[in-house]
Design a protein around this motif. Structure first.
Motif, PDB file in Angstrom:
ATOM      1  N   ASN A  63      -9.445   8.268   0.578  1.00 31.46           N
ATOM      2  CA  ASN A  63     -10.025   7.151  -0.391  1.00 31.46           C
ATOM      3  C   ASN A  63      -8.937   6.368  -1.113  1.00 31.46           C
ATOM      4  OD1 ASN A  63     -12.355   8.255   0.420  1.00 31.46           O
ATOM      5  ND2 ASN A  63     -13.196   8.948  -1.639  1.00 31.46           N
ATOM      6  N   LEU A  64      -8.079   6.071  -0.517  1.00 32.13           N
ATOM      7  CA  LEU A  64      -6.984   5.228  -0.923  1.00 32.13           C
ATOM      8  C   LEU A  64      -7.344   3.921  -0.989  1.00 32.13           C
ATOM      9  CD1 LEU A  64      -3.606   6.655   0.459  1.00 32.13           C
ATOM     10  CD2 LEU A  64      -4.660   7.227  -1.819  1.00 32.13           C
ATOM     11  N   TRP A  65      -7.036   3.047  -2.014  1.00 32.07           N
ATOM     12  CA  TRP A  65      -7.420   1.563  -1.945  1.00 32.07           C
ATOM     13  C   TRP A  65      -6.606   0.627  -0.903  1.00 32.07           C
ATOM     14  CZ3 TRP A  65      -6.677   3.259  -7.392  1.00 32.07           C
ATOM     15  CH2 TRP A  65      -8.070   3.352  -7.932  1.00 32.07           C
ATOM     16  N   MET A 120      -3.728  -2.087  -1.836  1.00 33.43           N
ATOM     17  CA  MET A 120      -2.677  -1.655  -2.617  1.00 33.43           C
ATOM     18  C   MET A 120      -1.790  -0.992  -2.148  1.00 33.43           C
ATOM     19  SD  MET A 120      -4.567  -0.404  -6.185  1.00 33.43           S
ATOM     20  CE  MET A 120      -5.668  -1.469  -7.271  1.00 33.43           C
ATOM     21  N   ASN A 164      -1.570   2.293  -5.883  1.00 33.68           N
ATOM     22  CA  ASN A 164      -2.612   3.199  -5.587  1.00 33.68           C
ATOM     23  C   ASN A 164      -2.324   4.345  -6.967  1.00 33.68           C
ATOM     24  OD1 ASN A 164      -4.897   3.773  -3.448  1.00 33.68           O
ATOM     25  ND2 ASN A 164      -3.168   2.509  -2.533  1.00 33.68           N
ATOM     26  N   GLU A 222      -2.444   2.867 -10.714  1.00 33.40           N
ATOM     27  CA  GLU A 222      -3.627   2.036 -11.200  1.00 33.40           C
ATOM     28  C   GLU A 222      -4.340   2.765 -12.407  1.00 33.40           C
ATOM     29  OE1 GLU A 222      -6.494  -1.338 -11.265  1.00 33.40           O
ATOM     30  OE2 GLU A 222      -4.332  -1.018 -10.597  1.00 33.40           O
ATOM     31  N   TYR A 226       1.639   0.064   2.776  1.00 30.71           N
ATOM     32  CA  TYR A 226       0.020   0.163   2.609  1.00 30.71           C
ATOM     33  C   TYR A 226      -0.583   1.210   3.442  1.00 30.71           C
ATOM     34  CZ  TYR A 226       0.497  -4.516   0.327  1.00 30.71           C
ATOM     35  OH  TYR A 226       0.584  -5.542  -0.581  1.00 30.71           O
ATOM     36  N   PRO A 227      -1.643   1.924   3.113  1.00 27.89           N
ATOM     37  CA  PRO A 227      -2.353   2.841   3.404  1.00 27.89           C
ATOM     38  C   PRO A 227      -2.520   2.896   4.827  1.00 27.89           C
ATOM     39  CG  PRO A 227      -3.281   2.482   1.424  1.00 27.89           C
ATOM     40  CD  PRO A 227      -2.305   1.337   1.797  1.00 27.89           C
ATOM     41  N   GLN A 234      -1.293   9.934   4.042  1.00 25.23           N
ATOM     42  CA  GLN A 234      -2.217   9.199   3.021  1.00 25.23           C
ATOM     43  C   GLN A 234      -2.698  10.620   2.439  1.00 25.23           C
ATOM     44  OE1 GLN A 234      -5.082   6.365   4.577  1.00 25.23           O
ATOM     45  NE2 GLN A 234      -4.437   6.513   6.240  1.00 25.23           N
ATOM     46  N   ALA A 241      -2.711  10.615  -1.723  1.00 27.78           N
ATOM     47  CA  ALA A 241      -4.024  10.838  -2.762  1.00 27.78           C
ATOM     48  C   ALA A 241      -3.847  12.182  -3.448  1.00 27.78           C
ATOM     49  CB  ALA A 241      -5.048  11.268  -1.616  1.00 27.78           C
ATOM     50  N   ARG A 280      -1.669  10.610  -6.411  1.00 31.05           N
ATOM     51  CA  ARG A 280      -2.380   9.888  -7.203  1.00 31.05           C
ATOM     52  C   ARG A 280      -3.314  10.722  -8.190  1.00 31.05           C
ATOM     53  NH1 ARG A 280      -7.063   6.329  -4.550  1.00 31.05           N
ATOM     54  NH2 ARG A 280      -7.939   8.257  -3.997  1.00 31.05           N
TER      55      ARG A 280
END
Length: 258
Positions: A104-106, A109, A114, A117, A150-151, A159, A163, A166
């Motif tokens: 569920n990474l953006w 971004m 990520n 934010e 980027y993801p 990833q 996460a 994050r």
């Protein structure tokens, strides 16, 4: 009543007699689960036993049909919440970190974006402070070299490690993991499990829904076995894996010995 290992009064986060129904189907049937500070609790059990639904109720992503969720003594979720409960939920939601099965990474971004934010938007942290924290966490999860990627340029394991960073950036009191390695191949699973093992050793309070029996055996301070929406058995990893007391748990564990 399926009383868990920690008393609700002494817990960081607790489900008390939680029932969850979807239409006529009862997914959780009066579950009690209390999570003590610094404990790593693994929820295991067959598919469809209610593990993820319980996790989502405790993450305040689903409201119980009956019973309640309590954080540090305050009711934060129930079937028909009062204004006080809704206010309490808003206050504690940033304290509950969640790591999902599908990262569920953006996608628009970078890795750094990520991570910074939510602390900036939700906690009001300055960009400079958020960046310092993010860089420290990326180093912690072994992803500092991917700061500006980027993801889409990352593997699944990378990833998932982002996460985790994050979630940690919000400085939560508890981290909830929903089968965080199920979408990964064996080598990438090891990367993620090593990060989680480090967090457990550092005393992070964690609740992990997992099919990783080795991780539950070696890392968890407590194992909860669910079936048909109830906690059937709970105890230390040594007790559960070596001396299960219920026939249902024995049958479940036997399939991993075959």
């Amino acid at each position: 009543m399926n009383t868990s290992h920690a008393s609700c009064a002494a817990s960081v986060l607790a489900a008390e007699a939680v029932v969850k129904r979807f239409g006529a189907h009862t997914v959780l049937n009066g579950v009690d689960l209390a999570l003590g500070t610094g404990q790593s609790t693994c929820i295991i059990g067959p598919s469809g036993s209610g593990k993820t639904t319980l996790l989502r109720c405790m993450a305040l992503l689903e409201a119980p049909s009956d019973g309640r969720v309590v954080m540090e003594g305050a009711t934060v979720s129930q079937a028909r919440p009062s204004s006080d409960v809704r206010l309490a939920a808003r206050k504690v939601r940033p304290e509950i970190g969640m790591v999902f099965q599908q990262f569920n990474l953006w996608p628009h971004m970078t890795v750094l974006g990520n991570i910074i934010e939510a602390p900036m938007r939700v906690r009001g942290v300055s960009r400079d402070e958020a960046v310092v924290t993010a860089e420290r966490l990326l180093q912690k999860v072994g992803m500092e070299a991917k700061r500006d990627a980027y993801p889409a340029r990352l593997s699944g394991g990378q990833q998932q490690r982002v996460a985790i960073a994050r979630a940690l950036a919000m400085q939560p009191k508890i981290l909830l993991f929903d089968e965080p390695t199920s979408a990964l191949d064996p080598e990438l699973r090891r990367e993620v499990l090593q990060v989680m093992r480090t967090l457990a050793l550092e005393g992070m309070t964690m609740l992990v829904v997992t099919h990783e029996m080795g991780f539950a055996r070696r890392v968890a301070s407590h194992v909860v076995f669910m079936d048909e929406g109830m906690i059937v058995e709970h105890g230390t990893p040594a007790a559960f894996f070596e001396r299960p007391t219920t026939e249902r748990a024995k049958r479940f564990l036997n399939q991993f010995d075959e």
